[in-house]
Design a protein around this motif. Sequence first.
Motif, short mmCIF file in Angstrom:
data_model
loop_
_atom_site.label_atom_id
_atom_site.label_comp_id
_atom_site.label_asym_id
_atom_site.label_seq_id
_atom_site.Cartn_x
_atom_site.Cartn_y
_atom_site.Cartn_z
N GLU A 97 0.85 -1.19 0.00
CA GLU A 97 0.00 0.00 0.00
C GLU A 97 0.89 1.24 0.00
N TYR A 98 0.48 2.23 -0.75
CA TYR A 98 1.23 3.49 -0.86
C TYR A 98 0.38 4.62 -0.31
N SER A 99 1.04 5.52 0.41
CA SER A 99 0.37 6.71 0.95
C SER A 99 1.39 7.84 0.99
N LEU A 100 0.88 9.07 1.07
CA LEU A 100 1.79 10.20 1.19
C LEU A 100 2.34 10.27 2.60
N THR A 101 3.58 10.64 2.71
CA THR A 101 4.21 10.91 4.00
C THR A 101 3.79 12.32 4.42
N PRO A 102 4.07 12.71 5.66
CA PRO A 102 3.82 14.11 6.03
C PRO A 102 4.54 15.09 5.10
N LEU A 103 5.75 14.76 4.68
CA LEU A 103 6.46 15.62 3.72
C LEU A 103 5.72 15.67 2.40
N GLY A 104 5.25 14.53 1.92
CA GLY A 104 4.48 14.48 0.68
C GLY A 104 3.21 15.31 0.76
N ARG A 105 2.57 15.31 1.91
CA ARG A 105 1.35 16.12 2.10
C ARG A 105 1.64 17.61 1.95
N THR A 106 2.85 18.03 2.33
CA THR A 106 3.19 19.46 2.20
C THR A 106 3.30 19.88 0.74
N LEU A 107 3.44 18.92 -0.17
CA LEU A 107 3.52 19.23 -1.59
C LEU A 107 2.15 19.55 -2.17
N GLU A 109 -0.25 21.62 -1.25
CA GLU A 109 -0.61 23.03 -1.31
C GLU A 109 0.05 23.74 -2.50
N PRO A 110 1.38 23.63 -2.69
CA PRO A 110 1.95 24.27 -3.88
C PRO A 110 1.44 23.67 -5.19
N LEU A 111 1.15 22.38 -5.22
CA LEU A 111 0.58 21.79 -6.43
C LEU A 111 -0.81 22.37 -6.70
N SER A 112 -1.57 22.58 -5.63
CA SER A 112 -2.90 23.17 -5.78
C SER A 112 -2.80 24.60 -6.30
N ALA A 113 -1.81 25.35 -5.81
CA ALA A 113 -1.61 26.72 -6.30
C ALA A 113 -1.24 26.71 -7.77
N LEU A 114 -0.38 25.80 -8.17
CA LEU A 114 0.00 25.69 -9.58
C LEU A 114 -1.20 25.29 -10.43
N ALA A 115 -2.00 24.35 -9.93
CA ALA A 115 -3.20 23.93 -10.66
C ALA A 115 -4.17 25.09 -10.82
N ALA A 116 -4.35 25.88 -9.77
CA ALA A 116 -5.25 27.04 -9.84
C ALA A 116 -4.73 28.04 -10.87
N TRP A 117 -3.43 28.28 -10.87
CA TRP A 117 -2.84 29.20 -11.84
C TRP A 117 -3.07 28.67 -13.26
N ALA A 118 -2.84 27.38 -13.47
CA ALA A 118 -3.00 26.78 -14.79
C ALA A 118 -4.45 26.90 -15.27
N MET A 119 -5.40 26.64 -14.40
CA MET A 119 -6.81 26.76 -14.78
C MET A 119 -7.16 28.21 -15.10
N GLU A 120 -6.65 29.14 -14.32
CA GLU A 120 -6.94 30.56 -14.52
C GLU A 120 -6.38 31.07 -15.84
N HIS A 121 -5.23 30.56 -16.26
CA HIS A 121 -4.54 31.10 -17.44
C HIS A 121 -4.56 30.16 -18.65
N HIS A 122 -5.27 29.05 -18.54
CA HIS A 122 -5.27 28.06 -19.62
C HIS A 122 -5.73 28.65 -20.95
N GLU A 123 -6.79 29.41 -20.95
CA GLU A 123 -7.30 29.98 -22.20
C GLU A 123 -6.29 30.95 -22.82
N GLU A 124 -5.64 31.74 -21.99
CA GLU A 124 -4.62 32.69 -22.51
C GLU A 124 -3.47 31.93 -23.16
N ILE A 125 -3.04 30.88 -22.51
CA ILE A 125 -1.93 30.08 -23.02
C ILE A 125 -2.35 29.39 -24.33
N ALA A 126 -3.55 28.82 -24.34
CA ALA A 126 -4.05 28.14 -25.54
C ALA A 126 -4.17 29.14 -26.70
N ALA A 127 -4.66 30.34 -26.42
CA ALA A 127 -4.79 31.36 -27.47
C ALA A 127 -3.42 31.76 -28.00
#
Length: 132
Positions: A97-107, A109-127
């Motif tokens: 079985e695989y699970s995130l470690t406490p260190l992995g869990r800290t990743l 939040e920044p991944l969520s921020a990057l995902a939010a940025w990508a969703m916000e700017h996806h249309e601009e990038i595609a254009a």
Amino acid sequence: MSGTHTDVPLVVAAPLPTPVPADEHARCPVSDVLRRVGDKWTVLVVVLLGRRAYRFNELHRAIEGISQRMLTRTLHGLTEDGLVHRKVFPTVPPSVEYSLTPLGRTLLEPLSALAAWAMEHHEEIAASRRST
């Protein structure tokens, strides 16, 4: 970060020599982490494991298109980096079985921020891609 640079992201404010030496770039902790999370499968694996623990075959079925070998390599790298915990159960045959470690869990939040940025700017990038 100093009070005078509150609107400048830390990565932009960091001093860099010009040109940036190749060996310095190769040793950079940021580049090292980006090499890990920037591959094709790591972010997806981390996001899934951020929701709950998975057995290997269950995780393999949850990711369409990933080979067993690539999932093994991805999990091995994440385990080696201390982001994923691998728990072996003493069954016949052994199950893992695989699970995130406490260190992995800290990743997450920044991944969520990057995902939010990508969703916000996806249309601009595609254009922009369509216009070139």
